[in-house]
Design a protein around this motif. Structure first.
Motif, mmCIF file in Angstrom:
data_model
loop_
_atom_site.group_PDB
_atom_site.id
_atom_site.type_symbol
_atom_site.label_atom_id
_atom_site.label_comp_id
_atom_site.label_asym_id
_atom_site.label_seq_id
_atom_site.Cartn_x
_atom_site.Cartn_y
_atom_site.Cartn_z
ATOM 1 N N UNK A 78 0.818 -1.209 0.000
ATOM 2 C CA UNK A 78 0.000 0.000 0.000
ATOM 3 C C UNK A 78 0.854 1.262 0.000
ATOM 4 N N UNK A 79 0.303 2.298 -0.602
ATOM 5 C CA UNK A 79 0.889 3.636 -0.555
ATOM 6 C C UNK A 79 0.427 4.293 0.730
ATOM 7 N N UNK A 80 1.333 4.585 1.671
ATOM 8 C CA UNK A 80 0.901 5.153 2.949
ATOM 9 C C UNK A 80 0.325 6.554 2.792
ATOM 10 N N UNK A 81 -0.574 6.896 3.674
ATOM 11 C CA UNK A 81 -1.164 8.228 3.694
ATOM 12 C C UNK A 81 -0.327 9.133 4.596
ATOM 13 N N UNK A 82 0.058 10.282 4.078
ATOM 14 C CA UNK A 82 0.891 11.229 4.819
ATOM 15 C C UNK A 82 0.042 12.410 5.272
ATOM 16 N N UNK A 83 0.115 12.709 6.549
ATOM 17 C CA UNK A 83 -0.570 13.864 7.124
ATOM 18 C C UNK A 83 0.394 14.589 8.049
ATOM 19 N N UNK A 84 0.435 15.892 7.927
ATOM 20 C CA UNK A 84 1.338 16.711 8.741
ATOM 21 C C UNK A 84 2.784 16.218 8.630
ATOM 22 N N UNK A 85 3.163 15.859 7.398
ATOM 23 C CA UNK A 85 4.526 15.435 7.087
ATOM 24 C C UNK A 85 4.937 14.136 7.771
ATOM 25 N N UNK A 86 3.966 13.330 8.167
ATOM 26 C CA UNK A 86 4.228 12.027 8.756
ATOM 27 C C UNK A 86 3.295 10.998 8.147
ATOM 28 N N UNK A 87 3.718 9.735 8.171
ATOM 29 C CA UNK A 87 2.814 8.653 7.789
ATOM 30 C C UNK A 87 1.763 8.490 8.884
ATOM 31 N N UNK A 88 0.495 8.487 8.493
ATOM 32 C CA UNK A 88 -0.603 8.310 9.438
ATOM 33 C C UNK A 88 -1.035 6.847 9.395
ATOM 34 N N UNK A 89 -0.654 6.040 10.406
ATOM 35 C CA UNK A 89 -0.991 4.609 10.372
ATOM 36 C C UNK A 89 -2.482 4.335 10.513
ATOM 37 N N UNK A 90 -3.238 5.324 11.007
ATOM 38 C CA UNK A 90 -4.668 5.113 11.198
ATOM 39 C C UNK A 90 -5.480 5.433 9.945
ATOM 40 N N UNK A 91 -4.874 6.097 8.989
ATOM 41 C CA UNK A 91 -5.594 6.501 7.774
ATOM 42 C C UNK A 91 -5.581 5.372 6.743
ATOM 43 N N UNK A 92 -6.624 5.337 5.932
ATOM 44 C CA UNK A 92 -6.716 4.337 4.869
ATOM 45 C C UNK A 92 -5.637 4.594 3.821
ATOM 46 N N UNK A 93 -5.086 3.508 3.279
ATOM 47 C CA UNK A 93 -4.024 3.615 2.280
ATOM 48 C C UNK A 93 -4.495 3.022 0.958
ATOM 49 N N UNK A 94 -3.870 3.477 -0.122
ATOM 50 C CA UNK A 94 -4.210 2.975 -1.448
ATOM 51 C C UNK A 94 -3.303 1.809 -1.823
ATOM 52 N N UNK A 95 -3.908 0.756 -2.342
ATOM 53 C CA UNK A 95 -3.143 -0.409 -2.746
ATOM 54 C C UNK A 95 -2.385 -0.126 -4.047
ATOM 55 N N UNK A 96 -1.085 -0.432 -4.072
ATOM 56 C CA UNK A 96 -0.286 -0.256 -5.286
ATOM 57 C C UNK A 96 0.087 -1.600 -5.906
ATOM 58 N N UNK A 97 0.177 -2.653 -5.098
ATOM 59 C CA UNK A 97 0.427 -4.003 -5.582
ATOM 60 C C UNK A 97 -0.496 -4.975 -4.870
ATOM 61 N N UNK A 98 -1.129 -5.865 -5.620
ATOM 62 C CA UNK A 98 -1.989 -6.875 -5.009
ATOM 63 C C UNK A 98 -1.141 -8.038 -4.503
ATOM 64 N N UNK A 99 -1.779 -8.933 -3.762
ATOM 65 C CA UNK A 99 -1.054 -10.107 -3.265
ATOM 66 C C UNK A 99 -0.526 -10.943 -4.424
ATOM 67 N N UNK A 100 -1.299 -11.067 -5.493
ATOM 68 C CA UNK A 100 -0.848 -11.847 -6.645
ATOM 69 C C UNK A 100 0.341 -11.189 -7.348
#
Length: 395
Positions: free
Chosen positions: A161-183
């Motif tokens: 997943x592409x992490x979500x950045x808020x206030x110049x930090x990665x926000x672990x609680x925010x939803x992230x966008x998938x860039x590669x699937x498991x397959x």
């Protein structure tokens, strides 16, 4: 492989043909983007901000020169452990065609070609280099490394997943966008996401001009692309990236000028650099811009002297889009620029006086500036002055 005493250079398959270089026990791993390398890498006079694209088994390498120990006085920051300078073969001096084919265990397959041309007068030449390589790294044992593989497969169960950045930090609680699937990370579907394949490609071209014995010029550029397994301080990952570089250099009489630029895109969404244990993409963009000017001349009627004046500018940048350095992103960029001079007077048959100076400015983190003014007369005199410029105050 030991190229020279206390120097080891090994291939790192990821990060577009990166390198693991060790001098006197101090190692700089190109795949580990979490710190700045302490060994400077220079290719045909072109400073590389990181050692990406060194092309260790390149058919075009002629020789390697090494400076052991701190060399910041000559090469700037980031060379605390030394400098490794790679020199390629000149097309005008060594024309011809070379082809290389390699195959071996671990599914290793490699092909390379170098073609160089020079005209009969040896005033013009060009060369092209290309190389492709693929293979497997050593695999983890499914029994002995079951716990480690289990942690990797659990973390990547839903892909990368592409992490979500808020206030110049990665926000672990925010939803992230998938860039590669498991397959995508487990293409054979065997339930093991720990990829052990690597693949690299490089191509470059050079134009050389030598109209007379006192003048030569080079224009060159190229691309290096690679992906492969890496292990670094933040854990195991899969690295991908593309290097782009260009260089223009001229030497005529006492004048020397050079402009070079290198950049690594840090991977893309389709081919990202990611960590297994966090299942997140990290971005590792790097760049280096260098400008060098120098002029040397003799004054026979003034103490039979020789003078050399030079100016340098270097801009080293890094951008992780807050995925690696977080709030410190941008704080490891630095800019160096300054002028230097050197002279030699033959005041008498057996009495030679040498003197030089290095006024320069270093800007680190965009707000910390240090000025240097150094000079010395060889033997009896030495002049050194250093001062810090307070923020908001001009010297």
């Amino acid at each position: 492989q030991a190229f020279a005493p206390n120097l080891y250079i090994n291939r790192t398959p990821g990060i577009a043909r990166g390198a693991a270089i060790t001098i006197r026990g101090d190692a700089s791993l190109e795949s580990d983007k979490s710190y700045e390398p302490s060994i400077g890498v220079v290719m045909d006079g072109m400073f590389l901000g990181t050692s990406s694209g060194v092309l260790l088994d390149n058919l075009d390498i002629e020789r390697i020169e090494i400076v052991r120990g701190a060399a910041s006085a000559l090469y700037g920051p980031g060379v605390e452990s030394g400098v490794v300078h790679f020199f390629s073969k000149k097309a005008i001096d060594k024309p011809g065609t070379s082809v290389e084919l390699i195959g071996g265990n671990l599914s290793t397959l490699q092909g390379a070609i170098r073609h160089a041309y020079a005209n009969d007068k040896k005033t013009f030449g060009f060369k092209i280099n290309a190389q492709y390589k693929k293979g497997d790294e050593f695999s983890l044992d499914p029994v002995e490394d079951a716990q480690f593989l289990g942690a990797i497969n659990a973390a990547t169960a839903n892909g990368i997943f592409q992490p979500t950045v808020r206030n110049n930090r990665i926000d672990p609680a925010a939803a992230s966008n998938q860039v590669l699937s498991r397959s995508d990370i487990d293409p054979d579907g065997d339930g093991n996401a720990y990829l052990n394949e690597y693949e690299t490609f490089m191509a470059n071209a050079h134009l050389e001009f030598r109209p007379n014995d006192k003048t030569d010029a080079v224009i060159s550029g190229g691309i290096n692309s690679g992906n492969g397994l890496i292990n670094q301080s933040q854990g195991p990952g899969y690295a991908a990236g593309n290097d782009y570089w260009g260089q223009a250099r001229i030497r005529s009489g006492g004048f020397f000028g050079q402009l070079s630029y290198t950049a690594n895109d840090g991977g893309s969404e389709n081919a990202p650099f990611y960590l297994y244990l966090t299942a997140q993409r990290i971005i590792t963009k790097r760049s280096a811009l260098d400008v060098q000017l120098q002029y040397s001349f003799d004054t026979e009627n003034f103490l039979d002297s020789n003078f050399t004046f030079g100016a340098d500018y270097r801009d080293i940048g890094a951008d992780s889009e807050n995925t690696l350095f977080g709030i410190n992103d941008g704080s490891n960029d630095y800019i160096n620029y300054g002028i230097d001079y050197m002279g030699e007077d033959n005041v008498a048959a057996d009495d030679v006086c040498h003197y030089s100076g290095l006024p320069s400015v270093s800007s680190y983190n965009n707000d910390k500036t240090k000025h240097y003014l150094e000079g010395f007369l060889e033997g009896d005199w030495q002049i050194d002055r250093y001062w810090d410029e307070p923020e908001g105050v001009e010297e």
